[in-house]
Write a protein that holds these residues in place. Structure first.
Motif, PDB file in Angstrom:
ATOM      1  N   GLN A   1      -1.372  25.381 -45.283  1.00  0.00           N
ATOM      2  CA  GLN A   1      -0.157  25.633 -46.060  1.00  0.00           C
ATOM      3  C   GLN A   1       0.740  26.641 -45.361  1.00  0.00           C
ATOM      4  OE1 GLN A   1       0.247  23.609 -48.666  1.00  0.00           O
ATOM      5  NE2 GLN A   1      -1.791  22.863 -48.130  1.00  0.00           N
ATOM      6  N   ALA A   2       0.159  27.720 -44.862  1.00  0.00           N
ATOM      7  CA  ALA A   2       0.954  28.753 -44.208  1.00  0.00           C
ATOM      8  C   ALA A   2       1.655  28.206 -42.970  1.00  0.00           C
ATOM      9  CB  ALA A   2       0.065  29.938 -43.848  1.00  0.00           C
ATOM     10  N   LEU A   3       0.961  27.390 -42.198  1.00  0.00           N
ATOM     11  CA  LEU A   3       1.574  26.802 -41.012  1.00  0.00           C
ATOM     12  C   LEU A   3       2.639  25.784 -41.382  1.00  0.00           C
ATOM     13  CD1 LEU A   3      -1.601  26.424 -38.766  1.00  0.00           C
ATOM     14  CD2 LEU A   3       0.261  28.080 -38.508  1.00  0.00           C
ATOM     15  N   ASP A   4       2.467  25.115 -42.514  1.00  0.00           N
ATOM     16  CA  ASP A   4       3.500  24.187 -42.985  1.00  0.00           C
ATOM     17  C   ASP A   4       4.770  24.953 -43.367  1.00  0.00           C
ATOM     18  OD1 ASP A   4       4.428  21.644 -43.458  1.00  0.00           O
ATOM     19  OD2 ASP A   4       3.757  21.595 -45.534  1.00  0.00           O
ATOM     20  N   VAL A   5       4.605  26.122 -43.952  1.00  0.00           N
ATOM     21  CA  VAL A   5       5.754  26.988 -44.247  1.00  0.00           C
ATOM     22  C   VAL A   5       6.476  27.351 -42.944  1.00  0.00           C
ATOM     23  CG1 VAL A   5       6.437  29.287 -45.037  1.00  0.00           C
ATOM     24  CG2 VAL A   5       4.843  27.925 -46.403  1.00  0.00           C
ATOM     25  N   VAL A   6       5.722  27.708 -41.930  1.00  0.00           N
ATOM     26  CA  VAL A   6       6.323  28.073 -40.642  1.00  0.00           C
ATOM     27  C   VAL A   6       7.090  26.895 -40.052  1.00  0.00           C
ATOM     28  CG1 VAL A   6       5.785  28.688 -38.254  1.00  0.00           C
ATOM     29  CG2 VAL A   6       4.685  29.909 -40.139  1.00  0.00           C
TER      30      VAL A   6
ATOM     31  N   ASP B   1      12.586  37.392 -36.824  1.00  0.00           N
ATOM     32  CA  ASP B   1      11.763  37.410 -35.617  1.00  0.00           C
ATOM     33  C   ASP B   1      10.581  36.468 -35.817  1.00  0.00           C
ATOM     34  OD1 ASP B   1      10.348  37.917 -33.322  1.00  0.00           O
ATOM     35  OD2 ASP B   1       9.637  39.899 -33.958  1.00  0.00           O
ATOM     36  N   LEU B   2      10.717  35.254 -35.307  1.00  0.00           N
ATOM     37  CA  LEU B   2       9.655  34.262 -35.474  1.00  0.00           C
ATOM     38  C   LEU B   2       8.814  34.097 -34.210  1.00  0.00           C
ATOM     39  CD1 LEU B   2      11.458  31.484 -37.586  1.00  0.00           C
ATOM     40  CD2 LEU B   2       9.956  33.317 -38.371  1.00  0.00           C
ATOM     41  N   ASP B   3       8.947  35.022 -33.261  1.00  0.00           N
ATOM     42  CA  ASP B   3       8.081  34.992 -32.077  1.00  0.00           C
ATOM     43  C   ASP B   3       6.645  35.343 -32.491  1.00  0.00           C
ATOM     44  OD1 ASP B   3      10.198  34.381 -30.454  1.00  0.00           O
ATOM     45  OD2 ASP B   3      10.589  36.467 -29.866  1.00  0.00           O
ATOM     46  N   GLY B   4       5.719  34.543 -32.019  1.00  0.00           N
ATOM     47  CA  GLY B   4       4.325  34.773 -32.367  1.00  0.00           C
ATOM     48  C   GLY B   4       4.065  34.684 -33.856  1.00  0.00           C
TER      49      GLY B   4
ATOM     50  N   ARG C   1       1.227  35.529 -38.160  1.00  0.00           N
ATOM     51  CA  ARG C   1       1.769  36.157 -39.362  1.00  0.00           C
ATOM     52  C   ARG C   1       2.068  35.139 -40.462  1.00  0.00           C
ATOM     53  NH1 ARG C   1       6.713  37.808 -38.638  1.00  0.00           N
ATOM     54  NH2 ARG C   1       7.113  36.987 -36.560  1.00  0.00           N
ATOM     55  N   ALA C   2       1.612  33.906 -40.276  1.00  0.00           N
ATOM     56  CA  ALA C   2       2.017  32.835 -41.183  1.00  0.00           C
ATOM     57  C   ALA C   2       1.570  33.083 -42.623  1.00  0.00           C
ATOM     58  CB  ALA C   2       1.469  31.497 -40.683  1.00  0.00           C
ATOM     59  N   ARG C   3       0.368  33.610 -42.790  1.00  0.00           N
ATOM     60  CA  ARG C   3      -0.101  33.870 -44.156  1.00  0.00           C
ATOM     61  C   ARG C   3       0.747  34.960 -44.825  1.00  0.00           C
ATOM     62  NH1 ARG C   3      -6.148  33.152 -45.915  1.00  0.00           N
ATOM     63  NH2 ARG C   3      -6.654  31.168 -44.935  1.00  0.00           N
ATOM     64  N   ARG C   4       1.062  35.990 -44.087  1.00  0.00           N
ATOM     65  CA  ARG C   4       1.885  37.059 -44.655  1.00  0.00           C
ATOM     66  C   ARG C   4       3.251  36.511 -45.082  1.00  0.00           C
ATOM     67  NH1 ARG C   4       3.099  42.458 -44.972  1.00  0.00           N
ATOM     68  NH2 ARG C   4       5.294  42.991 -44.566  1.00  0.00           N
ATOM     69  N   LEU C   5       3.851  35.673 -44.247  1.00  0.00           N
ATOM     70  CA  LEU C   5       5.145  35.097 -44.580  1.00  0.00           C
ATOM     71  C   LEU C   5       5.067  34.236 -45.835  1.00  0.00           C
ATOM     72  CD1 LEU C   5       6.949  34.015 -41.288  1.00  0.00           C
ATOM     73  CD2 LEU C   5       7.822  35.484 -43.095  1.00  0.00           C
ATOM     74  N   ALA C   6       4.049  33.377 -45.908  1.00  0.00           N
ATOM     75  CA  ALA C   6       3.894  32.513 -47.077  1.00  0.00           C
ATOM     76  C   ALA C   6       3.728  33.352 -48.346  1.00  0.00           C
ATOM     77  CB  ALA C   6       2.700  31.578 -46.892  1.00  0.00           C
TER      78      ALA C   6
END
Length: 544
Positions: A430-435, A475-478, A482-487
């Motif tokens: 899910q987190a990677l899908d958000v990214v 800042d979406l580098d790397g 951080r995908a879980r934190r963003l989600a």
């Protein structure tokens, strides 16, 4: 005959004989908010009827019976012929039949269909979550089938029917049908492009023969299944009917049923295809794109299911503490317990409010609302399902030792609570899908920011959280690490925005302070005592 030492005192009455829908203020207000006024009385009446049934002692007994008598697999008859049938306790069929008749598969064919179904799904989860699986699969199959108008015309009336027909026979002879799904294989898991099931074209256009296995097949007793297999042009979506039009059984070998932590009343199986007849859905090589609409719909159901489990857990905890006395007063009046209950109530209301907002976006169907769903559904699926287990565990603790005893019903909620986080893509998926949505679909982020921006200026902690989120999104580098934190932050900010706009001030104030402003701790029950916690708890109390 009980002796005098066994006189029962200081025990709360069972939480039965009440309207599960009407007693949930956050839910009823969300339904009114997202339903056309001309339809509102009809929808409320329908949901109240389901709510009264869901709160009855009879249906809770059915739920208990279905879980205490899980499904059994019959692979062969007495003569050695393959049957591949799943036997369920009669209470399972009663519950599933009532779910179908309540419209839990009919959202696509009814006005305000998704909001009324979402509310019903949330209510019905509180009786028994197990029978929601086939209801969810059947509901979610409709948008995938619509990629093939001929298939949709044939199957959609059966799938959206409000008639439960449990017999295994050709679908064309049935008043209603249920669907399951088979995507996962042993070697692939979430990486469906690693699937090895092979599809060989037959002489009739659009028909194939499948050979392979599925490690998880949802609802293997269903009338049809959407599955993924490798065709000459790549991964492709197929419809596999359980029974062929001539009345013969399709090759659908159920090798075993999974022995699961929870969700005991429902069957999940491993199946084998060996010359299995299938009809292609969509274009060859575009299987993921075809089935993704089904996945999106079932992910929203994961959010709804977790919201329903949280609501029932909180309702049981508040009900118990309202009646249970200790140290000279009721537990609910004790400052620390009130803090715990209020914190749990915040989580439940935030989940419900977000879930119904997403259902309303489905009903709206505009380009902007579809863009919002693209980022909000995986973020909500990630966060709400992650919050369900700690809510269930803390709520069970509110009952003390009684909450650890099966008769309370709380252990069943605890066992069920992790499922939705894993089902239809675990947290990392899910987190990677958000990214991916953030990187590839700028219109999704724009729709999200427009939505949260509707609460701009109403709460300084929310405004600060939005500002911090924008800095992080710059800042979406790397970003993968951080995908879980963003989600999580996307979900929390959206929940905060919705509560600021729609919830009572005491709820919004507590949520923004604890979840966005850093005024709460890691454990439940750490809200600032200066908040109006008594009103938050009272709002969550089920009126019996």
């Amino acid at each position: 005959m009980a002796g005098s030492t066994h006189t029962v005192t200081n025990q709360p009455p069972p939480l039965v004989g009440y309207d599960v829908f009407t007693a949930d203020r956050a839910l009823t207000e969300a339904v009114e908010r997202h339903t056309d006024p001309e339809l509102c009385d009809e929808v409320r009446g329908e949901l109240a009827a389901l709510g009264r049934a869901s709160g009855s002692a009879q249906l809770h007994e059915w739920g208990t019976q279905a879980n205490e008598n899980p499904p059994r697999l019959r692979t062969h008859d007495r003569y050695g012929h393959r049957l591949d049938e799943v036997e369920f306790h009669p209470s399972w069929h009663r519950l599933l039949g009532k779910g179908v008749s309540a419209g839990l598969t009919a959202a696509w064919s009814r006005p305000a269909g998704h909001v009324r179904r979402a509310a019903a799904f949330l209510v019905w989860t509180q009786v028994d979550a197990g029978n929601l699986c086939p209801l969810s699969m059947t509901h979610a199959a409709v948008p995938a089938l619509r990629s093939d108008p001929a298939l949709a015309a044939e199957w959609e009336p059966r799938l959206t029917s409000m008639v439960y027909d449990r017999e295994l026979r050709p679908a064309r002879l049935k008043a209603g049908a249920l669907f399951g799904m088979g995507m996962t294989e042993k070697q692939g898991g979430s990486d469906v492009r690693a699937n090895a099931t092979a599809a060989t074209a037959l002489a009739e256009a659009g028909t194939y023969e499948l050979t392979g296995h599925k490690w998880f097949c949802s609802a293997p007793m269903s009338d049809g299944f959407l599955v993924l297999a490798q065709a000459p042009e790549g991964l492709t979506c197929f419809l596999v009917p359980r029974v062929l039009d001539d009345g013969s059984r399709n090759v659908f070998m159920i090798q075993r049923l999974k022995d699961k932590l929870g969700n005991r009343s429902n069957a999940s199986g491993e199946v084998e295809f060996d010359g299995t007849w299938a009809r292609r859905v969509g274009e060859e090589g575009r299987g993921v794109r075809t089935i993704i609409e089904m996945v999106a719909a079932t992910r929203l159901d994961c959010v709804l299911g977790s919201a329903g489990l949280m609501r029932q857990a909180v309702a049981q905890a508040v009900h118990h503490c309202t009646y249970r006395e200790a140290f000279g007063g009721t537990l609910a009046d004790k400052a620390l317990m009130r803090n715990v209950l209020a914190d749990l109530a915040l989580e439940s209301e935030a989940a419900t409010t977000l879930a119904l907002r997403l259902a309303a976006a489905y009903d709206d169907g505009s380009e902007q609302e579809r863009a919002l769903l693209r980022i909000a559904v995986p973020a909500a699926k990630y966060w709400v399902t992650k919050r369900c287990p700690p809510v269930a565990v803390e709520a069970a603790e509110c009952l003390g030792g009684n909450g650890y005893v099966e008769e309370s019903g709380m252990p069943r909620l605890v066992r069920e609570s992790p499922l939705n986080s894993t089902w239809e893509g675990a947290g990392n998926v899910q987190a990677l899908d958000v990214v991916r949505a953030l990187q590839r679909e700028p219109q999704a982020l724009n729709a999200y920011l427009l939505e949260v921006g509707k609460a701009r200026g109403a709460d300084h902690r929310l405004d600060t959280a939005v500002k911090d989120l924008l800095t992080e999104l710059g800042d979406l580098d790397g970003v993968e690490g951080r995908a879980r934190r963003l989600a999580e932050r996307l979900a929390l900010v959206l929940q905060g925005s919705l509560l600021v706009r729609y919830a009572p001030p005491e709820v919004a104030d507590a949520f923004c302070g604890a979840r966005l402003g850093g005024d709460g701790g890691a454990a439940f029950g750490t809200l600032p005592s200066s908040l109006d916690l008594a009103s938050v708890v009272e709002r969550a109390r089920p009126q019996v």
